[in-house]
Design a protein around this motif. Structure first.
Motif, short mmCIF file in Angstrom:
data_model
loop_
_atom_site.label_atom_id
_atom_site.label_comp_id
_atom_site.label_asym_id
_atom_site.label_seq_id
_atom_site.Cartn_x
_atom_site.Cartn_y
_atom_site.Cartn_z
N GLN A 290 0.83 -1.19 0.00
CA GLN A 290 0.00 0.00 0.00
C GLN A 290 0.88 1.25 0.00
O GLN A 290 2.04 1.21 0.42
CB GLN A 290 -0.91 0.02 1.24
CG GLN A 290 -1.83 -1.19 1.35
CD GLN A 290 -2.83 -1.25 0.21
OE1 GLN A 290 -3.36 -0.22 -0.22
NE2 GLN A 290 -3.09 -2.46 -0.28
N GLU A 291 0.30 2.34 -0.46
CA GLU A 291 1.04 3.60 -0.50
C GLU A 291 1.51 3.96 0.91
O GLU A 291 0.75 3.89 1.87
CB GLU A 291 0.16 4.71 -1.06
CG GLU A 291 0.90 6.03 -1.26
CD GLU A 291 0.02 7.08 -1.92
OE1 GLU A 291 0.44 8.24 -1.97
OE2 GLU A 291 -1.09 6.72 -2.38
N GLY A 292 2.77 4.32 1.00
CA GLY A 292 3.34 4.70 2.29
C GLY A 292 4.02 3.56 3.01
O GLY A 292 4.77 3.78 3.97
N GLN A 293 3.76 2.32 2.57
CA GLN A 293 4.41 1.17 3.19
C GLN A 293 5.79 0.96 2.59
O GLN A 293 5.97 1.09 1.38
CB GLN A 293 3.59 -0.11 2.99
CG GLN A 293 2.32 -0.17 3.79
CD GLN A 293 1.62 -1.50 3.58
OE1 GLN A 293 1.74 -2.12 2.54
NE2 GLN A 293 0.87 -1.94 4.59
N GLU A 294 6.76 0.61 3.44
CA GLU A 294 8.09 0.32 2.93
C GLU A 294 8.14 -1.07 2.32
O GLU A 294 8.82 -1.31 1.33
CB GLU A 294 9.11 0.42 4.07
CG GLU A 294 10.55 0.18 3.62
CD GLU A 294 11.54 0.31 4.76
OE1 GLU A 294 12.70 -0.10 4.59
OE2 GLU A 294 11.15 0.80 5.83
#
Length: 591
Positions: A290-294
């Protein structure tokens, strides 16, 4: 002894063809760290890194630039990082670098010293000053391993320590039935094309070492021995298909694993690649996120790194200072190299799955990929550059051969202009360049497709050249004589081509369909995508893979990607027409 000009030219087409596309793609690979330069920080050091560690090098360069370090002679330096695949960078350095669109580097960080040796050969053949005459220190290391899904690796390990040859030559007719698992089918493996990938090159070298049953002193005379060529040919015959990028292959596998469906490597029992990528896969770095996940979720079934008995090859990530560096830049390079080998920076490499600059593995890495042998790893000595060059020459003959059915879109939209040429002319020119990279022993056929037309009243597709011995002149001549008209019967054509290859299936070859199109399905008589996906879904016992090139912005790339993935093939996005040559080179590298 320097290679002949002929040998050098035989090696160059892969890298040269890719280099031609770099001006277009370079922007995606340029990373620059900005800070206000005072009078004491006016020294700029341009570093070019191989792509798999480039993002990390960006972060480390930023860390370096924010530090209070000084270089010999006083003052400090700013480090700027750009990135380029090691094989492409080798060719770019040999041809002046100007076509890349990237800053001229003073420091080069390829994946392996294998590439510094190849650059040395190219410079010597051209009568230039050698840019890489020495041996260079490592900033990180990653051994080559055979990565297998955990249940299969555990079953293999029950047989004890096996050699490269024993592991990669397991397929035979019985496959996994020999292990009491007939439902697993054949034993096949995936590897990268050695002309484009360091993993692929190292895997090919390891295969030759296994053939001669030594860990050093590989010679050109060894390569010519009948028993060696027979061994390599037998191993290559077990390849499911070649890849242009093992990271893409692992991303597809992770996506399929987490979705609970059939994976893009269903017909592969193992993948030969560097240990670092196994760790990235297992820790979720290559999973959808997901967006923002490393990182994404860890796969349900991890990969295990299997270490062959006689040893493996190490990818040493050398720190190469090039002759283009002046005195101040050399001082900056020395300090940056020292900085990269300090504990804090080495911990950053370890978090990405690398071993340190002295080949030591962290406990976390071994817990992720699997323990190494009790006595530690044994490493092959790198062959001389001349031997590597000869190996690449021979690989084109020894690699697994292919059955390839090319389906070329001849719908009316192919008349649209791309600059001064039509889409069809652009596609035809790219196809000609791609075909030139095939093996003369491949079997190739050509179909054209659009919809029913006056020239083709009974079917939306037509056989132009029957599947048979590769005749490039005949195929090029047929392409030049094709007329463009009608709609795009994409689904009907892929469906029929798939049936044709199943009927003509050859278990000794890679069986593949190549679809080249600028559009989407416009054929009302066959508009059932779900049925098509079910029909082309990979059969591990008789794999027929679909590869697609979408070369215009009107192409339905998402659908082409679904078709390719269903068959364990791959779709190449050349919707920017300038990328079509590069897409064809990558596609041909899969065969």
């Amino acid at each position: 002894m320097a290679p002949t000009a002929t040998r050098t030219r035989q090696w160059l087409p892969y890298t040269a063809a890719v280099t031609a596309g770099l001006v277009v793609i370079a922007g995606a690979f340029v990373f620059v760290q900005q800070r206000e330069a005072g009078n004491d920080c006016s020294t700029i050091l341009q570093v070019n890194s191989s792509t798999e560690k480039a993002a990390l090098l960006v972060d480390l360069a930023e860390r370096y630039n924010r530090s209070d370090r000084s270089i010999e002679g006083g003052g400090c330096a700013q480090v700027h990082v750009s990135a380029l695949n090691s094989g492409k960078a080798t060719e770019a350095l040999a041809t002046g670098w100007t076509q890349t669109g990237l800053p001229q580097p003073q420091v080069w960080l390829p994946t392996s010293s294998l590439w510094t040796g190849q650059l040395r050969l190219l410079d010597d053949a051209a009568g230039r000053e050698l840019q890489t005459p020495d041996h260079y220190p490592s900033i990180a290391n990653s051994p080559l391993v055979i990565a297998m899904p955990q249940p299969k690796a555990e079953l293999i390990r029950k047989r004890g320590s096996l050699s490269w040859g024993e592991i990669l030559d397991l397929s035979g007719r019985d496959g996994w039935a020999d292990f009491g698992k007939p439902e697993w089918g054949r034993f096949t493996f995936g590897k990268d094309n050695p002309n484009l990938s360091t993993s692929g090159l190292a895997a090919t070298i390891a295969t030759y070492y296994a053939a001669v049953q030594r860990a050093n002193d590989l010679t050109r005379s060894d390569l010519a021995k009948p028993e060696v060529t027979q061994f390599v040919r037998r191993i290559e015959a077990n390849v499911s298909h070649y890849s242009d990028d093992s990271v893409d292959l692992l991303r597809s596998l992770a996506e399929a694993d987490l979705a609970g469906g059939a994976g893009s490597t269903d017909d592969m029992s193992a993948i030969v690649l560097q240990e670092e990528l196994v760790d990235l896969y297992n820790t979720g770095a290559l999973s959808p996120r997901q967006e923002g996940q490393e990182r994404g979720r860890r796969p349900n079934v991890p990969l295990v790194a299997v270490h062959p008995r006689e040893g493996t090859f190490n990818l040493d990530h050398p720190f190469v200072v090039l002759p283009s560096a002046d005195k101040r830049q050399r001082a900056a390079a020395a300090d940056f190299q020292k900085f990269l080998t300090e504990d804090a920076q080495q911990e950053s490499f370890a978090r990405l799955g690398f071993r340190d600059h002295e080949r030591r593995a962290s406990a976390e890495l071994l817990a992720s990929v699997g323990a190494e042998p009790s006595g530690g790893l044994t490493y092959f000595e790198p062959p001389a550059p001349e031997v590597v060059s000869a190996m690449l020459d021979g690989w084109r003959t020894l690699r697994k051969k292919a059955n390839i059915l090319i389906a070329l879109d001849t719908s009316g939209s192919m008349e649209a202009k791309v600059g001064t040429r039509t889409r069809f002319q652009v596609a035809a020119a790219a196809a000609g360049k791609g075909l030139a990279l095939l093996n003369t022993e491949d079997r190739v056929g050509l179909w054209s497709f659009s919809s029913e037309t006056q020239q083709r009243p009974k079917s939306p597709y037509r056989e132009e050249v029957p599947l048979g011995g590769f005749d490039q002149k005949r195929i090029n001549s047929k392409i030049a004589g094709l007329r463009v008209e009608g709609g795009t019967a994409l689904y009907a054509t892929v469906r029929a081509a798939h049936r044709e290859l199943l009927d003509r299936y050859d278990p000794q070859r890679i069986n593949a369909i190549v679809v080249l199109t600028d559009g989407k399905n416009e054929y009302s008589k066959d508009n059932d995508l779900a049925r098509l996906l079910a029909e082309v879904a990979l059969d591990p016992q008789r794999p027929v893979k679909v590869f697609c090139i979408a070369f215009d912005r009107e192409s339905d790339f998402a659908t082409l990607d679904r078709i390719a993935k269903a068959s364990s093939g791959k779709a190449f996005d050349a919707t920017d027409p300038a990328k079509i040559d590069e897409a064809f080179v990558k596609l041909v590298s899969s065969f």
